[in-house]
Design a protein around this motif. Structure first.
Motif, PDB file in Angstrom:
ATOM      1  N   LYS A 148       0.837  -1.207   0.000  1.00 50.52           N
ATOM      2  CA  LYS A 148       0.000   0.000   0.000  1.00 50.52           C
ATOM      3  C   LYS A 148       0.870   1.255   0.000  1.00 50.52           C
ATOM      4  CE  LYS A 148      -4.096  -1.928   2.291  1.00 50.52           C
ATOM      5  NZ  LYS A 148      -4.912  -1.935   3.534  1.00 50.52           N
ATOM      6  N   ALA A 149       1.946   1.222   0.773  1.00 52.06           N
ATOM      7  CA  ALA A 149       2.848   2.379   0.842  1.00 52.06           C
ATOM      8  C   ALA A 149       3.434   2.687  -0.529  1.00 52.06           C
ATOM      9  CB  ALA A 149       3.961   2.118   1.846  1.00 52.06           C
ATOM     10  N   ILE A 150       3.842   1.639  -1.255  1.00 53.63           N
ATOM     11  CA  ILE A 150       4.419   1.839  -2.588  1.00 53.63           C
ATOM     12  C   ILE A 150       3.376   2.387  -3.550  1.00 53.63           C
ATOM     13  CG2 ILE A 150       5.421   0.651  -4.580  1.00 53.63           C
ATOM     14  CD1 ILE A 150       6.793  -1.260  -2.600  1.00 53.63           C
ATOM     15  N   VAL A 151       2.160   1.810  -3.541  1.00 55.21           N
ATOM     16  CA  VAL A 151       1.095   2.250  -4.454  1.00 55.21           C
ATOM     17  C   VAL A 151       0.680   3.687  -4.153  1.00 55.21           C
ATOM     18  CG1 VAL A 151      -1.306   1.887  -5.130  1.00 55.21           C
ATOM     19  CG2 VAL A 151       0.216  -0.067  -4.895  1.00 55.21           C
ATOM     20  N   PHE A 152       0.481   4.018  -2.881  1.00 51.22           N
ATOM     21  CA  PHE A 152       0.067   5.375  -2.516  1.00 51.22           C
ATOM     22  C   PHE A 152       1.163   6.392  -2.813  1.00 51.22           C
ATOM     23  CE2 PHE A 152      -3.036   3.425   0.677  1.00 51.22           C
ATOM     24  CZ  PHE A 152      -4.114   3.604  -0.179  1.00 51.22           C
ATOM     25  N   THR A 153       2.414   5.972  -2.680  1.00 52.59           N
ATOM     26  CA  THR A 153       3.530   6.860  -3.030  1.00 52.59           C
ATOM     27  C   THR A 153       3.490   7.212  -4.512  1.00 52.59           C
ATOM     28  OG1 THR A 153       4.947   5.936  -1.291  1.00 52.59           O
ATOM     29  CG2 THR A 153       6.044   7.078  -3.098  1.00 52.59           C
ATOM     30  N   LEU A 154       3.256   6.205  -5.359  1.00 55.41           N
ATOM     31  CA  LEU A 154       3.193   6.447  -6.803  1.00 55.41           C
ATOM     32  C   LEU A 154       2.015   7.342  -7.164  1.00 55.41           C
ATOM     33  CD1 LEU A 154       4.062   2.861  -8.116  1.00 55.41           C
ATOM     34  CD2 LEU A 154       5.548   4.864  -8.106  1.00 55.41           C
ATOM     35  N   LEU A 155       0.864   7.132  -6.531  1.00 53.07           N
ATOM     36  CA  LEU A 155      -0.307   7.976  -6.792  1.00 53.07           C
ATOM     37  C   LEU A 155      -0.063   9.415  -6.354  1.00 53.07           C
ATOM     38  CD1 LEU A 155      -3.237   5.585  -5.742  1.00 53.07           C
ATOM     39  CD2 LEU A 155      -2.596   6.281  -8.063  1.00 53.07           C
ATOM     40  N   ALA A 156       0.561   9.567  -5.187  1.00 56.71           N
ATOM     41  CA  ALA A 156       0.863  10.914  -4.699  1.00 56.71           C
ATOM     42  C   ALA A 156       1.819  11.640  -5.636  1.00 56.71           C
ATOM     43  CB  ALA A 156       1.452  10.831  -3.289  1.00 56.71           C
ATOM     44  N   LEU A 157       2.790  10.905  -6.163  1.00 54.40           N
ATOM     45  CA  LEU A 157       3.742  11.502  -7.097  1.00 54.40           C
ATOM     46  C   LEU A 157       3.073  11.895  -8.406  1.00 54.40           C
ATOM     47  CD1 LEU A 157       6.839   9.192  -6.497  1.00 54.40           C
ATOM     48  CD2 LEU A 157       6.540  11.560  -5.767  1.00 54.40           C
ATOM     49  N   ALA A 198      14.623  -3.719   5.101  1.00 56.34           N
ATOM     50  CA  ALA A 198      15.725  -2.961   4.497  1.00 56.34           C
ATOM     51  C   ALA A 198      15.556  -2.882   2.981  1.00 56.34           C
ATOM     52  CB  ALA A 198      17.060  -3.618   4.848  1.00 56.34           C
ATOM     53  N   ALA A 199      15.089  -3.969   2.366  1.00 54.87           N
ATOM     54  CA  ALA A 199      14.857  -3.984   0.921  1.00 54.87           C
ATOM     55  C   ALA A 199      13.726  -3.033   0.544  1.00 54.87           C
ATOM     56  CB  ALA A 199      14.537  -5.399   0.455  1.00 54.87           C
ATOM     57  N   VAL A 200      12.675  -2.992   1.368  1.00 51.43           N
ATOM     58  CA  VAL A 200      11.568  -2.063   1.122  1.00 51.43           C
ATOM     59  C   VAL A 200      12.062  -0.624   1.220  1.00 51.43           C
ATOM     60  CG1 VAL A 200       9.341  -1.241   1.973  1.00 51.43           C
ATOM     61  CG2 VAL A 200       9.812  -3.691   1.882  1.00 51.43           C
ATOM     62  N   ALA A 201      12.935  -0.362   2.187  1.00 48.52           N
ATOM     63  CA  ALA A 201      13.533   0.975   2.311  1.00 48.52           C
ATOM     64  C   ALA A 201      14.300   1.328   1.039  1.00 48.52           C
ATOM     65  CB  ALA A 201      14.459   1.015   3.523  1.00 48.52           C
ATOM     66  N   ALA A 202      14.983   0.332   0.453  1.00 48.90           N
ATOM     67  CA  ALA A 202      15.722   0.562  -0.795  1.00 48.90           C
ATOM     68  C   ALA A 202      14.759   0.905  -1.935  1.00 48.90           C
ATOM     69  CB  ALA A 202      16.541  -0.680  -1.155  1.00 48.90           C
ATOM     70  N   ILE A 207      12.583   5.091  -5.504  1.00 42.74           N
ATOM     71  CA  ILE A 207      11.513   5.899  -6.096  1.00 42.74           C
ATOM     72  C   ILE A 207      11.871   7.385  -6.012  1.00 42.74           C
ATOM     73  CG2 ILE A 207       9.110   6.645  -5.777  1.00 42.74           C
ATOM     74  CD1 ILE A 207       8.436   3.759  -5.009  1.00 42.74           C
ATOM     75  N   GLY A 208      12.345   7.808  -4.855  1.00 47.78           N
ATOM     76  CA  GLY A 208      12.735   9.206  -4.693  1.00 47.78           C
ATOM     77  C   GLY A 208      13.929   9.580  -5.552  1.00 47.78           C
ATOM     78  N   TYR A 209      14.905   8.675  -5.617  1.00 47.42           N
ATOM     79  CA  TYR A 209      16.123   8.938  -6.400  1.00 47.42           C
ATOM     80  C   TYR A 209      15.795   9.038  -7.896  1.00 47.42           C
ATOM     81  CZ  TYR A 209      20.631   8.178  -8.638  1.00 47.42           C
ATOM     82  OH  TYR A 209      21.736   8.303  -9.438  1.00 47.42           O
ATOM     83  N   SER A 210      15.045   8.065  -8.397  1.00 49.60           N
ATOM     84  CA  SER A 210      14.705   8.035  -9.815  1.00 49.60           C
ATOM     85  C   SER A 210      13.838   9.228 -10.191  1.00 49.60           C
ATOM     86  CB  SER A 210      13.977   6.724 -10.140  1.00 49.60           C
ATOM     87  OG  SER A 210      13.633   6.663 -11.511  1.00 49.60           O
TER      88      SER A 210
END
Length: 302
Positions: A148-157, A198-202, A207-210
């Motif tokens: 959910k965190a990954i999906v909501f991050t992409l939607l917010a972006l 740790a992998a999820v943090a990566a 996402i932020g870096y790219s």
């Protein structure tokens, strides 16, 4: 001047192949989930001798039924002295109904003592230095919240970039980010790297870096759209990428060197993060140049 735009179809095909291969690996091989996502117990064991995973398995496999299929991983810290071995032993104990259970304090104490005695009987000195547990419910909750965190991050972006630029730029950036996440997850699956917190943090850092790389390119495209009214969109985008390519290479190369060194020399707890960022740095830089921009070209031409 490098012709990025002229070769975009070749790189889009390469990306499609990588995405399809990643999805096949994810849905056939799956992930090597950490205890946070699987649930169960992680025992951290220190042995005052150089022993292997197979040695540890041989010594503990008969201590309890769950130890027969335990996942044993040798872990290493930078400050570990020579002649010391550390292991992560992940087990999934079941109750009488076959459900995942959590050890009681007394069970932990008894099990730790059995492990120490098993090594002592074979002339090794061992010590249980950690006993971490995640219930099945908590593991499932963490897994659901992660996606959910990954999906909501992409939607917010998508919303943010649409407001800052145009909707087409938001779509291009999100497609590029999904491309990066899928391929990076595919590498985790194919190389059987542990997918843990740790992998999820990566992944979230990636996402932020790219996105940062993509925004730099988009910002230059927007500036040139205002200035160069007579140029074709292909020429304009290609010029924009070439104007920022030096900055992109410098940023990506310095980041890659640091992360790759971390991957080579860090302990096992950091390696999943370093692995994801090593792959992500390459894929994220590539997608900013060859995935995000071509989508803008196609949309604006239509």
């Amino acid at each position: 001047m490098i012709d990025f735009v002229g070769k975009r179809k070749i790189f889009i095909v390469i990306s499609l192949i990588l995405v399809v291969a990643s999805l096949i690996s994810i849905f056939t091989i799956g992930f090597n989930y950490g205890v946070e996502f699987l649930g169960g117990s992680e025992i951290i064991l220190k042995v005052n001798a150089e022993v292997s995973e197979s040695d540890v398995r041989q010594l503990i496999k008969d201590l309890a039924p769950e130890f027969e299929n335990a996942r044993i991983t040798k872990i290493k810290s930078v400050d570990d002295p020579k002649g010391i071995s550390k292991f992560s032993i992940v087990v999934s104990p079941k109750d009488e109904n076959g459900e995942l259970k959590v050890y009681t304090g007394e069970e932990k104490s008894v099990l730790s003592q059995k492990i120490v005695e098993a090594f002592k009987n074979n002339n090794y000195t061992a010590e249980v230095i950690g006993f971490n547990e995640t219930s099945g419910y908590a593991a499932q909750e963490i897994k659901n919240l992660t996606w959910k965190a990954i999906v909501f991050t992409l939607l917010a972006l998508l919303i943010y970039i649409t407001l800052r630029f145009q909707f087409v730029f938001g779509v291009g950036a999100v497609v590029a980010l999904i491309h990066d996440v899928v391929i990076t997850l595919g590498f985790y699956s194919f190389f059987n790297y542990e997918l843990n917190v740790a992998a999820v943090a990566a992944i979230l850092t990636l996402i932020g870096y790219s996105l940062n790389d993509t925004i730099v390119v988009y910002d230059r495209i927007r500036e040139n759209l205002r200035r160069s009214r007579g140029s074709t969109i292909e020429t304009l985008v290609n010029n924009s990428i070439n104007q920022v390519i030096k900055r992109t290479i410098n940023t990506s190369l310095t980041t890659f060197i640091v992360i790759f060194i971390l991957l080579l020399f860090s302990g096992n707890s950091i390696k999943p993060f370093a692995f994801g960022m090593t792959i992500g740095t390459i894929v994220g830089t590539y997608s900013s140049l060859y995935i995000a921009s071509p989508i803008v070209i196609r949309w604006i031409k239509k």
